[in-house]
Structure formats: C-alpha cells, structure tokens
Design an enzyme around this catalytic site. Sequence first.
Site, mmCIF file in Angstrom:
data_model
loop_
_atom_site.group_PDB
_atom_site.id
_atom_site.type_symbol
_atom_site.label_atom_id
_atom_site.label_comp_id
_atom_site.label_asym_id
_atom_site.label_seq_id
_atom_site.Cartn_x
_atom_site.Cartn_y
_atom_site.Cartn_z
ATOM 1 N N LYS A 124 -1.304 -2.310 1.916
ATOM 2 C CA LYS A 124 -1.121 -0.957 2.446
ATOM 3 C C LYS A 124 -1.737 -0.781 3.838
ATOM 4 C CE LYS A 124 -0.681 1.669 -1.875
ATOM 5 N NZ LYS A 124 -0.774 0.581 -2.838
ATOM 6 N N GLY A 145 0.897 3.848 -7.982
ATOM 7 C CA GLY A 145 -0.068 4.942 -8.052
ATOM 8 C C GLY A 145 -1.361 4.575 -8.742
ATOM 9 N N GLU A 185 -7.193 7.780 3.396
ATOM 10 C CA GLU A 185 -6.311 8.533 4.274
ATOM 11 C C GLU A 185 -6.459 10.028 4.034
ATOM 12 O OE1 GLU A 185 -2.370 5.814 5.155
ATOM 13 O OE2 GLU A 185 -2.330 7.187 3.459
ATOM 14 N N ILE A 204 -2.448 15.113 2.084
ATOM 15 C CA ILE A 204 -1.606 16.256 2.443
ATOM 16 C C ILE A 204 -1.406 17.110 1.199
ATOM 17 C CG2 ILE A 204 0.627 16.985 3.347
ATOM 18 C CD1 ILE A 204 0.799 14.274 4.757
ATOM 19 N N GLU A 240 8.822 4.888 1.846
ATOM 20 C CA GLU A 240 8.322 6.096 1.200
ATOM 21 C C GLU A 240 7.441 6.886 2.154
ATOM 22 O OE1 GLU A 240 7.041 5.923 -2.749
ATOM 23 O OE2 GLU A 240 8.354 4.285 -3.321
ATOM 24 N N ARG A 252 12.183 -3.922 -2.790
ATOM 25 C CA ARG A 252 12.988 -4.206 -3.981
ATOM 26 C C ARG A 252 13.936 -3.042 -4.227
ATOM 27 N NH1 ARG A 252 10.613 -0.408 -7.101
ATOM 28 N NH2 ARG A 252 8.358 -0.140 -6.959
#
Length: 466
Positions: free
Chosen positions: A120, A169, A204, A207, A279, A297
Amino acid sequence: MTTPVFESLMVTNRGEIARRIIRTANALGIRTIAVCSDVDADLPFVKEASEYVSLGPANPAESYLNVDKLLATAKAVQASAIHPGYGFLAENTDFARRVIESGIVWVGPSPESMEMVADKINARNLMQAAGVPVASGSTEPVGDPDEAVKIANTIGYPVIVKPSGGGGGIGMMVAGSDEDLLAAFATARSRAERFFGDSRILIEQFIQDARHVEVQILGLADGRVIALGERDCSVQRRHQKVAEESPSPGITPGLRARMLDAAVKAGTAVGYRNAGTVECLVDPVRQTFVFLEMNTRLQVEHPVTEAVFSIDLVEEQLRIAAGQDVGFDVVNRQPSGHAIELRIYAEDPKRFLPSPGQISQWTEPSGEGIRVDSGYAAGNTVTTAYDPLLAKLIAWGLNRDEALARARSAVDAFQVAGLKTNLPFFQVLLDDPAFKSGRYSTAIVGELQQRAKAKGETATSKEEYV
C-alpha cells in the site's frame, strides 16, 4: 468452427467465481479443468467443468493455496492457461511468476505490475507520482507508536491505520485521538503480522462519511489502458463490501470523468495488462477523491460492470491473456442503465457471523434484468473452511429506481433454507430511505445495526432491523 482462445483452462478457485469462469470458458469451447478440495467435490463448479482434479483436504494450505500441488496438476492435465479468480492465490506474485515460468499462460497482469502495487505504501507513492490524488499520510512504514502519534497530529485526526500489505480490510482501524491511535496501532500491527506476515503500518487521513468508489480498468494486449465506468462499493461490514452498484449515485459527471482519467493514469503507470480495479475514497460534499488501493485481479463485483456495459469481462480477460483484441468497441462503448449487486452470504443477518450448514432449499429468483451467480445448490454443505459467500444477486434496470425495484422483488423471491443468510438484511437495506435516495456512505451498515440495537428487536427476519 471458431478456434478457442485457449485449448484448455484450469481454474484455481472454488464456488461462484470458479463456476462463473468455467461458464464463459465452456461457451468459448475451451476445455475446462476444475480443482477442488474433498469437501467441495459436490459443488456445481466441479460438475460443470470438463474435468476435475481433487486437491485433498479442506485446509486451503493443503489445497487451493498449495502452489506445488496446483502446478503439478496443471502439468498433468496439460493446461494451456490458469485463471486464479479472486482471493486465494489471485494476487500472489510468486504463484503468477511460477505459472509463467512453467510455460502456462497466466490470466492476469504481469507479476511485475502486481508487485508494484501490492504494498500500500509503495502503491500510494507511485500513484502520487503519476498524478493520481492521494490522502495525506505516511510515505514510509511507520515504525513505532510515538512516530504514529507524531504523524497523526501532523495530518489531523481522525486517521486510519492500515497494514501495508494484504487486503480485504483486515487490520484497518480508525483513530480519533492519541489514545485511540496507540491502541489501534498495536492491534493493526498484530493483525498484519498474523494474517500477512508483514507488520509494516501506513497511516492516512480518514475521510468521514466517505463513499468507496472504484473504477474498472482493462489493460489491453496492445498496451493501452481503458476505463469501464465506476462501481459504488460503500455498503460494507467490517471494511468488506456486501453491495455494489454502477453507476455511483454519489458522484457528478465531472468527478466521474476525473476518476476515470486517474484510473487510466494509474494503470498506465504500472504497465497494466488484463482486468484490474483502482479503488478510491470519495468526499461526496467536496466531490473530491483519493486513491485507496489497486486490485490486480477480477473483482467480486464485476457483474455490475458487465450488466451496464453488456460485456463479458472473463471473456475479455482470456482474449487479452492470449494477446488478442477485445471483443467490443473500445472507443464507442458506453454504459446503459443501472445495476446493483447483493452478496448473499451464509451468515447471521444481524451480527454478520458465519452460519455454516447444509442447504435444504435453494430457489433462485429470475425475471427481466435479474442474474444470479451462485456457488451452491440444494443439498450442498457450507463449511467453516472458506468464506461463506453463497451467491451474488445482480439486478439491472433502465434506471436506478427500476434496478432497485427488481432487486427488492428478487430478494423476496430468493429462498434458502437450512442455514441463516443475510437476505433479511438486504430487505431492510433496499427499503432504507438513505440507500433508496442514493445519499449514503460507508457508515450505512453500522447505522442500520445501531437502529436495530436501539429498537431491541429479537426476531429472525426483516424485523431484526426495522
């Protein structure tokens, strides 16, 4: 007779996605090989393949995750290509590389492209360099709690703590204060180590009231990358999607254009080929977005894109992997209508805990605009060995209202007995004013749960939520 794209295709997955891939490959005249664990031998995907090979025990490490066994099987059945589906080894770069080295075609992006976005932090930095918006956050792994607090105070609370590796997640936690962050950091790092063998952490800006919107991309054989619209995936439990729709009701045409352009930039930056997804998190008030991650994928929710674009993404994956042109007009293809997908799980519809057992009744809905991608049938047993996804219900309509109405009728008509499912939850979701209006966020499932808890319902159907 048209020559098949490949002579044979081995599908290294199970359940509904294996069945989905096999269906398209069979229609293309490709010899299909299913692999299965012992407990999956009676599932529909096994019966519908041209042939199958048993991998042995239910434990994924001994079957669907056993690379040596899968490659030996592929060699024994003389597979021309391997399609990994999603989950299991679909984003495993070592598996992809070994498939290619063995002389078998890998139906997916190159291992090099996969590696570039698997982490990430690395993906975030690459996207920023490519001109794709990213959230404020750490550009290097966060090493200790004190550093985490310092970064969070620079960014401003709330923040989200994420494992740098892995997905689904798992391990993600939101913190609104220094105290929350210290606890979240410890938990996230522990889970990251346990599930992914990688304890590195990314922090991060979080939001609030965001929408989760993703763009479907295709990296073509000639090197171009195209975007096939977006999907709104904001209905989630435990950071995992349970319902998706396309187009997103929460973004303007201007924002959509910017997101599609950014997704093409993202794919181009990593030399992407085949199907993938970019995403994003969307601030619906400001109509801005930031990059979240890239999935290398086919996505679970790909049918909503197929419905609005009238294409078969699995067929296009196979064409691209074979070095062929796609089977649709790349320049002039436009979406039509609206599609909604509901993931039907064997789980308690209130707490979303798995509910294994034998299926005594299985009656799928049908009708105009209705599609069901299922992995089970009456008499099959859902075990605790795998994810409890039973099927995906897709409803298409000329507009969102028609799609919603068709989905609502289909949920009522979908009859499953012998175990609990989340169908009652979808009855409530589709009747919820916020969802029906299209003005909802990733908090919607939690809000419905809180409403049910406040009312203290104890029934086992829709009344659990209303």
